[in-house]
Scaffold this active site. Sequence first.
Site, PDB file in Angstrom:
ATOM      1  CB  CYS A   1      -1.702   0.255   8.832  1.00 41.72           C
ATOM      2  SG  CYS A   1      -0.636   1.711   8.990  1.00 41.72           S
ATOM      3  CG  ASN A   2      -2.374   5.292   9.976  1.00 45.86           C
ATOM      4  OD1 ASN A   2      -2.865   5.454   8.866  1.00 45.86           O
ATOM      5  ND2 ASN A   2      -1.189   5.773  10.311  1.00 45.86           N
TER       6      ASN A   2
ATOM      7  CD  GLU B   1       5.497  -0.421  12.644  1.00 44.94           C
ATOM      8  OE1 GLU B   1       4.408   0.164  12.597  1.00 44.94           O
ATOM      9  OE2 GLU B   1       6.274  -0.326  13.590  1.00 44.94           O
TER      10      GLU B   1
ATOM     11  CE  LYS C   1       8.547 -10.476   0.294  1.00 43.99           C
ATOM     12  NZ  LYS C   1       7.629  -9.972  -0.736  1.00 43.99           N
ATOM     13  N   PRO C   2      10.020  -6.164  -1.856  1.00 44.54           N
ATOM     14  CG  PRO C   2       9.925  -5.450  -4.083  1.00 44.54           C
ATOM     15  CD  PRO C   2      10.836  -6.111  -3.079  1.00 44.54           C
TER      16      PRO C   2
ATOM     17  CB  SER D   1      -1.679  -8.936   6.985  1.00 42.31           C
ATOM     18  OG  SER D   1      -0.870 -10.057   6.683  1.00 42.31           O
TER      19      SER D   1
ATOM     20  CG  ASN E   1      -0.449  -0.019   2.508  1.00 44.22           C
ATOM     21  OD1 ASN E   1       0.707  -0.372   2.709  1.00 44.22           O
ATOM     22  ND2 ASN E   1      -1.251   0.366   3.487  1.00 44.22           N
TER      23      ASN E   1
ATOM     24  CD  GLU F   1       2.286   7.155  10.219  1.00 42.25           C
ATOM     25  OE1 GLU F   1       1.093   7.503  10.318  1.00 42.25           O
ATOM     26  OE2 GLU F   1       2.645   6.174   9.551  1.00 42.25           O
TER      27      GLU F   1
HETATM   28  N1  LIG Z   1       1.315  -0.931  10.842  1.00 44.72           N
HETATM   29  C1  LIG Z   1       1.762  -0.409   9.707  1.00 44.72           C
HETATM   30  O1  LIG Z   1       2.622   0.483   9.688  1.00 44.72           O
HETATM   31  C2  LIG Z   1       1.225  -0.909   8.387  1.00 44.72           C
HETATM   32  C3  LIG Z   1       1.538  -0.193   7.235  1.00 44.72           C
HETATM   33  C4  LIG Z   1       1.044  -0.651   6.009  1.00 44.72           C
HETATM   34  C5  LIG Z   1       0.237  -1.775   5.951  1.00 44.72           C
HETATM   35  N2  LIG Z   1      -0.064  -2.443   7.092  1.00 44.72           N
HETATM   36  C6  LIG Z   1      -0.946  -3.618   7.058  1.00 44.72           C
HETATM   37  O2  LIG Z   1      -0.587  -4.441   5.951  1.00 44.72           O
HETATM   38  C7  LIG Z   1      -1.719  -5.091   5.407  1.00 44.72           C
HETATM   39  C8  LIG Z   1      -1.799  -4.822   3.931  1.00 44.72           C
HETATM   40  O3  LIG Z   1      -0.585  -5.023   3.295  1.00 44.72           O
HETATM   41  P1  LIG Z   1      -0.259  -6.371   2.473  1.00 44.72           P
HETATM   42  O4  LIG Z   1      -1.510  -6.869   1.835  1.00 44.72           O
HETATM   43  O5  LIG Z   1       0.908  -6.070   1.603  1.00 44.72           O
HETATM   44  O6  LIG Z   1       0.157  -7.348   3.662  1.00 44.72           O
HETATM   45  P2  LIG Z   1       0.720  -8.843   3.589  1.00 44.72           P
HETATM   46  O7  LIG Z   1       0.920  -9.259   4.997  1.00 44.72           O
HETATM   47  O8  LIG Z   1      -0.111  -9.689   2.710  1.00 44.72           O
HETATM   48  O9  LIG Z   1       2.139  -8.698   2.865  1.00 44.72           O
HETATM   49  C9  LIG Z   1       3.167  -7.890   3.413  1.00 44.72           C
HETATM   50  C10 LIG Z   1       4.495  -8.320   2.844  1.00 44.72           C
HETATM   51  O10 LIG Z   1       4.787  -9.643   3.319  1.00 44.72           O
HETATM   52  C11 LIG Z   1       5.178 -10.456   2.230  1.00 44.72           C
HETATM   53  N3  LIG Z   1       4.941 -11.859   2.602  1.00 44.72           N
HETATM   54  C12 LIG Z   1       3.792 -12.561   2.544  1.00 44.72           C
HETATM   55  N4  LIG Z   1       3.997 -13.836   2.980  1.00 44.72           N
HETATM   56  C13 LIG Z   1       5.302 -13.922   3.336  1.00 44.72           C
HETATM   57  C14 LIG Z   1       6.124 -14.965   3.859  1.00 44.72           C
HETATM   58  N5  LIG Z   1       5.648 -16.181   4.098  1.00 44.72           N
HETATM   59  N6  LIG Z   1       7.418 -14.703   4.109  1.00 44.72           N
HETATM   60  C15 LIG Z   1       7.942 -13.470   3.876  1.00 44.72           C
HETATM   61  N7  LIG Z   1       7.219 -12.430   3.359  1.00 44.72           N
HETATM   62  C16 LIG Z   1       5.907 -12.655   3.099  1.00 44.72           C
HETATM   63  C17 LIG Z   1       4.362  -9.894   1.074  1.00 44.72           C
HETATM   64  O11 LIG Z   1       4.861 -10.266  -0.170  1.00 44.72           O
HETATM   65  C18 LIG Z   1       4.536  -8.405   1.324  1.00 44.72           C
HETATM   66  O12 LIG Z   1       5.802  -7.988   0.851  1.00 44.72           O
HETATM   67  C19 LIG Z   1      -2.889  -4.538   6.190  1.00 44.72           C
HETATM   68  O13 LIG Z   1      -3.245  -5.435   7.203  1.00 44.72           O
HETATM   69  C20 LIG Z   1      -2.343  -3.237   6.780  1.00 44.72           C
HETATM   70  O14 LIG Z   1      -3.018  -2.806   7.936  1.00 44.72           O
HETATM   71  C21 LIG Z   1       0.416  -2.046   8.298  1.00 44.72           C
HETATM   72  O1  LIG Z   2      -0.512   1.659   6.122  1.00 44.60           O
HETATM   73  C1  LIG Z   2      -0.001   2.220   7.122  1.00 44.60           C
HETATM   74  C2  LIG Z   2       1.214   3.065   6.949  1.00 44.60           C
HETATM   75  O2  LIG Z   2       1.948   3.234   8.104  1.00 44.60           O
HETATM   76  C3  LIG Z   2       0.831   4.352   6.373  1.00 44.60           C
HETATM   77  S1  LIG Z   2       2.149   5.352   6.095  1.00 44.60           S
HETATM   78  O3  LIG Z   2       3.104   4.643   5.264  1.00 44.60           O
HETATM   79  O4  LIG Z   2       2.751   5.666   7.386  1.00 44.60           O
HETATM   80  O5  LIG Z   2       1.652   6.547   5.470  1.00 44.60           O
END
Ligand SMILES: NC(=O)c1ccc[n+]([C@@H]2O[C@H](COP(=O)([O-])OP(=O)(O)OC[C@H]3O[C@@H](n4cnc5c(N)ncnc54)[C@H](O)[C@@H]3O)[C@@H](O)[C@H]2O)c1
Ligand SMILES: O=C[C@H](O)CS(=O)(=O)O
Length: 489
Positions: A294-295, A260, A185-186, A239, A162, A453
């Site tokens: 996320c927030n 995070e 790793k993106p 996640s 995201n 933030e």
């Molecule tokens: N707290 C924060 O700062 C924050 C910020 C952004 C997103 N998020 C959360 O992230 C989620 C959305 O993002 P997403 O869909 O990319 O999350 P995701 O957990 O599906 O993927 C995140 C990353 O993990 C990788 N991944 C998946 N399985 C893996 C494994 N087995 N080993 C290593 N890497 C692996 C993915 O390819 C990706 O790069 C939401 O739940 C959101 O709230 C949190």
């Molecule tokens: O998805 C949650 C992220 O922390 C948002 S941000 O990258 O800080 O803008």
Amino acid sequence: MRRPKKKRGERKVQTYKAYIKGEFVESSDFLEVNYPATGELVAKVPALTKEDTEEAIESAHIAFKEWKVTPSYKRAEYVSNLLTLMRKEENLAEIGRAITQETGKPFDAAKSEVFYGADLGEYQAQWARRIEGSVVDSDSTNEKILTYKEPLGVVVTIIPWNFPIYVLMRKVVPALIAGNTVVIKPSIKSPVSALKLAELFHEAGFPKGVVNVVTGLDDVVGEALTSSAKVNMVTFTGSTKVGRHIGEKCAANMIRSSLELGGKAPAIVMEDADLELAASAIKGGRLANSGQVCNNTERVYVHSSVKKKFTEMLLEKFQEVKVGDGLETPDIEMGPLISKNDAKRVHSLVEGAVAEGAKILCGGKISEELGDSFYPPTLLDLCHQGMNIVHEEVFGPVLPIVTFDSLDEVIDMANDSQYGLTSNIYTNNYKHVMELTSRLDCGEVYVNRQQGEAYQGYHGGWKQSGIGGDDGKHGFEEFLQIKTVYMKY
Ligand SMILES: NC(=O)c1ccc[n+]([C@@H]2O[C@H](COP(=O)([O-])OP(=O)(O)OC[C@H]3O[C@@H](n4cnc5c(N)ncnc54)[C@H](O)[C@@H]3O)[C@@H](O)[C@H]2O)c1
Ligand SMILES: O=C[C@H](O)CS(=O)(=O)O
């Protein structure tokens, strides 16, 4: 809503290479990246093997030896070269376009992400020359006790889709400034912007192996990154489900992890709130990035005495939002969701809420006009604490409204969540501010404003929203470890 001009097949499909040991390397296998707004193929990126991934780790491991003894101000000079390149208009536009094509984010927002990623990088780079240990009083005469702050080694950074550049910069720059080398790793949903950034890391002149960017399947590349004995830390944003898995693996390998994770941020509108301010901030706070932050505000609690007026104001704002294809119309407020499956997932949560008694005030179905991945701003009335929609992270533009009558009641409801990332409160009463900011169980509280933030804050979740955090002094120090030295003389 604006209808996107679909131009299927008209965009050039570029094939990318991974970045390992200072070189762009060929891959025999590729994964496809599709534009979420139309589904069309926009790029092919390497589907690396376990062995390729291990090579990237090895190259970071070798590069660490020199990088950790490079003075921090020198490390910051490489970062500064990178930031200069990122800020060039053509690079802002090129990486921004890549972000739009892989995430569906409107082009203006995508370009801003690159700009603010560089700005955050500048803040993080200022930790150079500020790495400080301490001298501690000893129990023995003729002894000094010193603590040193040292880098960890190879830091694996796993990035969500995201904010593919902002979150990358947030983790990679402090890791590098602290003296670590990195393997990035993106997400496989958004790998192109990171591979484009790799070109700028290369141009910035970082020594070979200090920065590596790998792409591929999670169960191949992701698993290899979290299984290696040569990795010293994993910093992850994503996640809760995946974060828990990664945390377990790091614990088993006895290496540090920073996680995070997801959120279910409540917004609380007290009876004394400025309703216009609250409605504007909550609209932005819910709909930013099509509700995929996320927030983002995931649930709103409004005092019964102001509920009718507040709901009318919020509804009007939700209905004004321009949704569309962010490449064709860069100034739209909301693009599609990341995929049509996500639109379906969000819709099934809305259907579940309706079955439990919610009333749809606007939105509430996948857009027939724009396409299968578009979900419009959706406001749900008559919600209550027992509903799934009040507990599960929606990660889409849907907001349930719940009514309350007392401060204690709303604090209990806000804290009744597995998550604890952020909260927003809207009130002009000092006692309410003090009670709410001290009693809400979460890592960040925003008073009378939308979330977002600051670089110098600390972004970290409580409960299932994570362990550790990013930004500010505390975030930087997570990339360092302490060594105590006893100097007897
Ligand atoms: N707290 C924060 O700062 C924050 C910020 C952004 C997103 N998020 C959360 O992230 C989620 C959305 O993002 P997403 O869909 O990319 O999350 P995701 O957990 O599906 O993927 C995140 C990353 O993990 C990788 N991944 C998946 N399985 C893996 C494994 N087995 N080993 C290593 N890497 C692996 C993915 O390819 C990706 O790069 C939401 O739940 C959101 O709230 C949190
Ligand atoms: O998805 C949650 C992220 O922390 C948002 S941000 O990258 O800080 O803008």
